[in-house]
Design a protein around this motif. Structure first.
Motif, PDB file in Angstrom:
ATOM      1  N   TYR A 165       0.845  -1.195   0.000  1.00 28.81           N
ATOM      2  CA  TYR A 165       0.000   0.000   0.000  1.00 28.81           C
ATOM      3  C   TYR A 165       0.883   1.249   0.000  1.00 28.81           C
ATOM      4  O   TYR A 165       1.018   1.910   1.035  1.00 28.81           O
ATOM      5  CB  TYR A 165      -0.915   0.022   1.222  1.00 28.81           C
ATOM      6  N   PRO A 166       1.478   1.590  -1.135  1.00 34.27           N
ATOM      7  CA  PRO A 166       2.295   2.808  -1.179  1.00 34.27           C
ATOM      8  C   PRO A 166       1.440   4.050  -0.989  1.00 34.27           C
ATOM      9  O   PRO A 166       0.207   3.998  -1.036  1.00 34.27           O
ATOM     10  CB  PRO A 166       2.917   2.760  -2.579  1.00 34.27           C
ATOM     11  N   SER A 215      -6.967   6.020  -3.139  1.00 36.47           N
ATOM     12  CA  SER A 215      -7.985   4.980  -3.046  1.00 36.47           C
ATOM     13  C   SER A 215      -8.527   4.787  -1.631  1.00 36.47           C
ATOM     14  O   SER A 215      -9.732   4.919  -1.385  1.00 36.47           O
ATOM     15  CB  SER A 215      -7.414   3.645  -3.560  1.00 36.47           C
ATOM     16  N   MET A 216      -7.647   4.486  -0.682  1.00 37.99           N
ATOM     17  CA  MET A 216      -8.105   4.068   0.641  1.00 37.99           C
ATOM     18  C   MET A 216      -8.675   5.223   1.458  1.00 37.99           C
ATOM     19  O   MET A 216      -9.701   5.064   2.133  1.00 37.99           O
ATOM     20  CB  MET A 216      -6.970   3.373   1.389  1.00 37.99           C
ATOM     21  N   VAL A 217      -8.023   6.375   1.411  1.00 34.94           N
ATOM     22  CA  VAL A 217      -8.551   7.521   2.159  1.00 34.94           C
ATOM     23  C   VAL A 217      -9.890   7.994   1.592  1.00 34.94           C
ATOM     24  O   VAL A 217     -10.852   8.183   2.356  1.00 34.94           O
ATOM     25  CB  VAL A 217      -7.525   8.669   2.193  1.00 34.94           C
ATOM     26  N   PRO A 218     -10.029   8.172   0.265  1.00 34.93           N
ATOM     27  CA  PRO A 218     -11.348   8.559  -0.261  1.00 34.93           C
ATOM     28  C   PRO A 218     -12.438   7.538   0.063  1.00 34.93           C
ATOM     29  O   PRO A 218     -13.574   7.913   0.368  1.00 34.93           O
ATOM     30  CB  PRO A 218     -11.109   8.643  -1.779  1.00 34.93           C
ATOM     31  N   GLN A 219     -12.098   6.254   0.010  1.00 35.80           N
ATOM     32  CA  GLN A 219     -13.089   5.235   0.354  1.00 35.80           C
ATOM     33  C   GLN A 219     -13.548   5.374   1.802  1.00 35.80           C
ATOM     34  O   GLN A 219     -14.744   5.287   2.101  1.00 35.80           O
ATOM     35  CB  GLN A 219     -12.502   3.842   0.135  1.00 35.80           C
ATOM     36  N   ALA A 220     -12.588   5.603   2.702  1.00 41.28           N
ATOM     37  CA  ALA A 220     -12.938   5.774   4.112  1.00 41.28           C
ATOM     38  C   ALA A 220     -13.804   7.012   4.313  1.00 41.28           C
ATOM     39  O   ALA A 220     -14.782   6.988   5.076  1.00 41.28           O
ATOM     40  CB  ALA A 220     -11.666   5.871   4.951  1.00 41.28           C
ATOM     41  N   LEU A 221     -13.468   8.114   3.648  1.00 44.87           N
ATOM     42  CA  LEU A 221     -14.252   9.344   3.761  1.00 44.87           C
ATOM     43  C   LEU A 221     -15.693   9.127   3.315  1.00 44.87           C
ATOM     44  O   LEU A 221     -16.641   9.577   3.964  1.00 44.87           O
ATOM     45  CB  LEU A 221     -13.608  10.454   2.931  1.00 44.87           C
ATOM     46  N   MET A 222     -15.854   8.423   2.187  1.00 45.67           N
ATOM     47  CA  MET A 222     -17.204   8.167   1.682  1.00 45.67           C
ATOM     48  C   MET A 222     -17.966   7.220   2.601  1.00 45.67           C
ATOM     49  O   MET A 222     -19.181   7.347   2.773  1.00 45.67           O
ATOM     50  CB  MET A 222     -17.125   7.574   0.271  1.00 45.67           C
ATOM     51  N   GLN A 223     -17.270   6.270   3.205  1.00 46.89           N
ATOM     52  CA  GLN A 223     -17.944   5.332   4.099  1.00 46.89           C
ATOM     53  C   GLN A 223     -18.513   6.047   5.321  1.00 46.89           C
ATOM     54  O   GLN A 223     -19.665   5.807   5.713  1.00 46.89           O
ATOM     55  CB  GLN A 223     -16.976   4.242   4.548  1.00 46.89           C
ATOM     56  N   VAL A 224     -17.723   6.931   5.922  1.00 49.26           N
ATOM     57  CA  VAL A 224     -18.199   7.663   7.093  1.00 49.26           C
ATOM     58  C   VAL A 224     -19.355   8.582   6.707  1.00 49.26           C
ATOM     59  O   VAL A 224     -20.362   8.662   7.427  1.00 49.26           O
ATOM     60  CB  VAL A 224     -17.049   8.463   7.735  1.00 49.26           C
ATOM     61  N   LEU A 225     -19.232   9.269   5.582  1.00 49.57           N
ATOM     62  CA  LEU A 225     -20.319  10.122   5.127  1.00 49.57           C
ATOM     63  C   LEU A 225     -21.602   9.322   4.928  1.00 49.57           C
ATOM     64  O   LEU A 225     -22.696   9.748   5.346  1.00 49.57           O
ATOM     65  CB  LEU A 225     -19.935  10.808   3.809  1.00 49.57           C
TER      66      LEU A 225
END
Length: 261
Positions: free
Chosen positions: A25-26, A33-43
């Protein structure tokens, strides 16, 4: 083995696990990928809670932050054991000086740290997007409690992976455990005080006590009892993981069949 040797070996395991994590995971993958996915999940979780009138933003955000962290500490942490299984390095670990369970726990810390990084990113960004910037200063002092929840959920994730990896069901088991935490630990819906086996189940799940403590402290009430119980749950699940790996090691030496299953 002296204490200095233990510290040196522990630091080496953690350093190598961090390097391995950054290869898989560079930074470009994390940021794109991972940060935007987490942001959308919390929203999504908070907006869903608003639509269903499940609670105020404080209740929903504290739960959603825990859930986004659990995705890393319960599901992704299975990679710690899957990698050794697929690479055929488990026999070498079993012949090593450090117990396999301790090595797995040290390697899992990287996933716990990653979960906390995602949590902080979601807190800083999503609180602003949701129009609740005041939550940032209220939640930040309670990050040690989220770190404790990360540890307890890592224990559960490793215990599930230890049982499931040899059966190639680590993804299924990880997702089932993640769902159990979402439904049983009060992430979005408070179960109140259920009775019977359901109460026992929720009490044994990571995050249950830690999340209760977070919400109590944010409401201005001290809740050190739940903090203590979250510590007990963490120790219990790491103990289960260590016991499962020890049984597998003994069986491998007795039968010559070095499999998790």
């Amino acid at each position: 083995m002296s204490s200095s040797d233990v510290v040196w070996r522990a630091r080496l395991v953690f350093r190598l696990s961090l390097r391995d994590f950054l290869v898989v995971y560079p930074a470009r993958v994390l940021l794109s990928s991972m940060v935007p996915q987490a942001l959308m999940q919390v929203l999504f979780l908070v907006l869903l809670g608003r639509m269903l009138h499940l609670g105020d933003d404080t209740f929903l955000m504290t739960g959603a932050l825990a859930q986004v962290m659990v995705g890393e500490t319960v599901i992704a942490v299975a990679d710690v054991l899957v990698d050794d299984k697929d690479s055929g390095t488990m026999p070498s670990l079993r012949r090593g000086v450090m117990p396999v369970g301790l090595v797995a726990a040290l390697r899992a810390l990287v996933h716990g740290a990653h979960g906390l990084v995602l949590l902080v990113c979601c807190l800083l960004v999503d609180s602003l997007l949701l129009g609740s910037p005041g939550l940032i200063l209220r939640v930040l002092p309670l990050l040690p409690l989220y770190a404790l929840m990360a540890l307890s959920s890592l224990g559960l994730g490793l215990a599930g992976a230890a049982v499931a990896t040899g059966r190639r069901s680590d993804v299924l088991v990880g997702n089932l455990l993640n769902t159990a935490i979402m439904l049983g630990s009060g992430v979005l819906v408070s179960l109140g005080h259920p009775g019977g086996w359901l109460r026992t189940l929720t009490e044994l799940l990571p995050v249950t006590h830690g999340l209760t403590a977070v919400r109590e402290f944010m409401a201005g009430r001290s809740d050190y009892a739940d903090v203590g119980w979250e510590c007990v749950v963490a120790l219990g699940w790491f103990g289960v993981m260590a016991a499962v790996l020890q049984v597998q090691s003994v069986r491998a030496r007795r039968t010559g069949f070095d499999e998790f299953a």
